[in-house]
Design an enzyme around this catalytic site. Structure first.
Site, PDB file in Angstrom:
ATOM      1  N   CYS A  92       5.606   9.351   0.047  1.00 32.85           N
ATOM      2  CA  CYS A  92       4.306   8.870   0.517  1.00 32.85           C
ATOM      3  C   CYS A  92       3.145   9.632  -0.123  1.00 32.85           C
ATOM      4  O   CYS A  92       2.040   9.688   0.433  1.00 32.85           O
ATOM      5  CB  CYS A  92       4.217   8.930   2.034  1.00 32.85           C
ATOM      6  SG  CYS A  92       5.579   8.085   2.855  1.00 32.85           S
ATOM      7  N   LEU A 148       8.260  -1.359   7.465  1.00 32.65           N
ATOM      8  CA  LEU A 148       8.585   0.041   7.721  1.00 32.65           C
ATOM      9  C   LEU A 148      10.031   0.347   7.357  1.00 32.65           C
ATOM     10  O   LEU A 148      10.866  -0.544   7.227  1.00 32.65           O
ATOM     11  CB  LEU A 148       8.304   0.401   9.188  1.00 32.65           C
ATOM     12  CG  LEU A 148       9.097  -0.312  10.284  1.00 32.65           C
ATOM     13  CD1 LEU A 148      10.452   0.343  10.523  1.00 32.65           C
ATOM     14  CD2 LEU A 148       8.293  -0.313  11.581  1.00 32.65           C
ATOM     15  N   GLY A 181       0.818  -1.195   0.000  1.00 31.24           N
ATOM     16  CA  GLY A 181       0.000   0.000   0.000  1.00 31.24           C
ATOM     17  C   GLY A 181       0.858   1.253   0.000  1.00 31.24           C
ATOM     18  O   GLY A 181       2.065   1.214   0.227  1.00 31.24           O
ATOM     19  N   HIS A 227       2.353   5.121  -1.466  1.00 27.09           N
ATOM     20  CA  HIS A 227       2.914   5.778  -2.638  1.00 27.09           C
ATOM     21  C   HIS A 227       4.413   5.521  -2.731  1.00 27.09           C
ATOM     22  O   HIS A 227       4.942   4.602  -2.118  1.00 27.09           O
ATOM     23  CB  HIS A 227       2.619   7.278  -2.565  1.00 27.09           C
ATOM     24  CG  HIS A 227       1.165   7.608  -2.665  1.00 27.09           C
ATOM     25  ND1 HIS A 227       0.541   7.903  -3.858  1.00 27.09           N
ATOM     26  CD2 HIS A 227       0.191   7.682  -1.712  1.00 27.09           C
ATOM     27  CE1 HIS A 227      -0.737   8.152  -3.649  1.00 27.09           C
ATOM     28  NE2 HIS A 227      -0.976   8.025  -2.358  1.00 27.09           N
ATOM     29  N   GLY A 244       4.450   0.831   4.947  1.00 23.15           N
ATOM     30  CA  GLY A 244       3.666   0.338   3.816  1.00 23.15           C
ATOM     31  C   GLY A 244       3.478  -1.159   3.951  1.00 23.15           C
ATOM     32  O   GLY A 244       4.447  -1.893   4.156  1.00 23.15           O
ATOM     33  N   THR A 262       8.426   5.836  -2.325  1.00 24.46           N
ATOM     34  CA  THR A 262       9.403   6.221  -1.313  1.00 24.46           C
ATOM     35  C   THR A 262      10.791   5.824  -1.790  1.00 24.46           C
ATOM     36  O   THR A 262      10.944   5.213  -2.854  1.00 24.46           O
ATOM     37  CB  THR A 262       9.088   5.596   0.057  1.00 24.46           C
ATOM     38  OG1 THR A 262       9.895   6.236   1.059  1.00 24.46           O
ATOM     39  CG2 THR A 262       9.355   4.103   0.067  1.00 24.46           C
TER      40      THR A 262
END
Length: 216
Positions: free
Chosen positions: A166, A149, A69, A71, A137, A73
């Site tokens: 993100c 993480l 999940g 965006h 995520g 990074t």
């Protein structure tokens, strides 16, 4: 008895770990084992399933599409990656509660180093002075969590300037190195592991520590 393997894996290529993670779920289901991996990645941008970015590279750094999940990074050396492959059904942990636990693992770890941090509702991760120090995520597959993480420790933050971390153009990143003068990496690992056991209620689990990984 529930089991958890902590794997201390060092510097790894993202694509290799991503491939192993996908294959590992079948192994975990057969053996009823939970896994927590601590590692770092060579420089890479990763896209969550909320992104539609189509380039394969940003300034010669590869961009990898993932199934987690969130965006885009950035990962690189000096950033502590912690992947959680947990049987959340057996552990009776809902995804919202898992995110809460992961945030508190980092908040408690940073507190040991006298760093005051906090979470923000509806913005998963951990923050210090309005800057993000840890990104989260996850994906749930066949009752198991995947991904985890990324905690910024002592890294080059510049690549974050090429993206909206993100998915938020207003987010600024920070790291432990910018907040304290001396980082004891051994103590950092110990605090992370102890807080994983505490917040995920694993103190009564059979616990193993490993430094390699293979698909069995």
């Amino acid at each position: 008895m529930n089991k958890v393997n902590f794997r201390i894996l060092g510097l790894q290529k993202y694509q290799d770990i991503y491939y192993i993670m996908q294959k590992f779920i079948t192994c975990l289901k057969k053996n009823n084992i939970n896994e927590i991996w601590l590692l770092e990645h060579y420089p890479v941008f990763t896209q969550g399933n909320s992104d539609n970015f189509n380039k394969k590279y940003i300034f010669n750094i590869p961009v990898v599409k993932t199934d987690r999940g969130g965006h885009m990074t950035f990962h690189g050396p000096g950033q502590k990656i912690i992947y959680f492959l947990l049987n959340i059904k057996n552990l009776n942990i809902k995804i919202s509660k898992l995110i809460f636990y992961l945030e508190n693992i980092i908040i408690s770890t940073l507190s040991y180093f006298k760093i005051n941090s906090y979470s923000i509702k509806n913005s998963p991760g951990v923050y210090v002075d309005k800057k993000k120090i840890c990104s989260i995520g996850l994906r749930i597959k066949d009752g198991y969590s995947l991904h985890g993480l990324a905690l910024n420790v002592d890294m080059d933050l510049y690549p974050f300037s090429h993206i909206h971390p993100c998915g938020d153009k207003n987010i600024k990143m920070t790291q432990i190195r910018d907040l304290i003068s001396n980082i004891n990496l051994e103590k950092l690992n110990t605090q992370i592991i102890n807080n994983c056991k505490k917040f995920l209620m694993m103190n009564n689990f059979e616990i193993n520590f490993l430094n390699s990984i293979k698909i069995f």
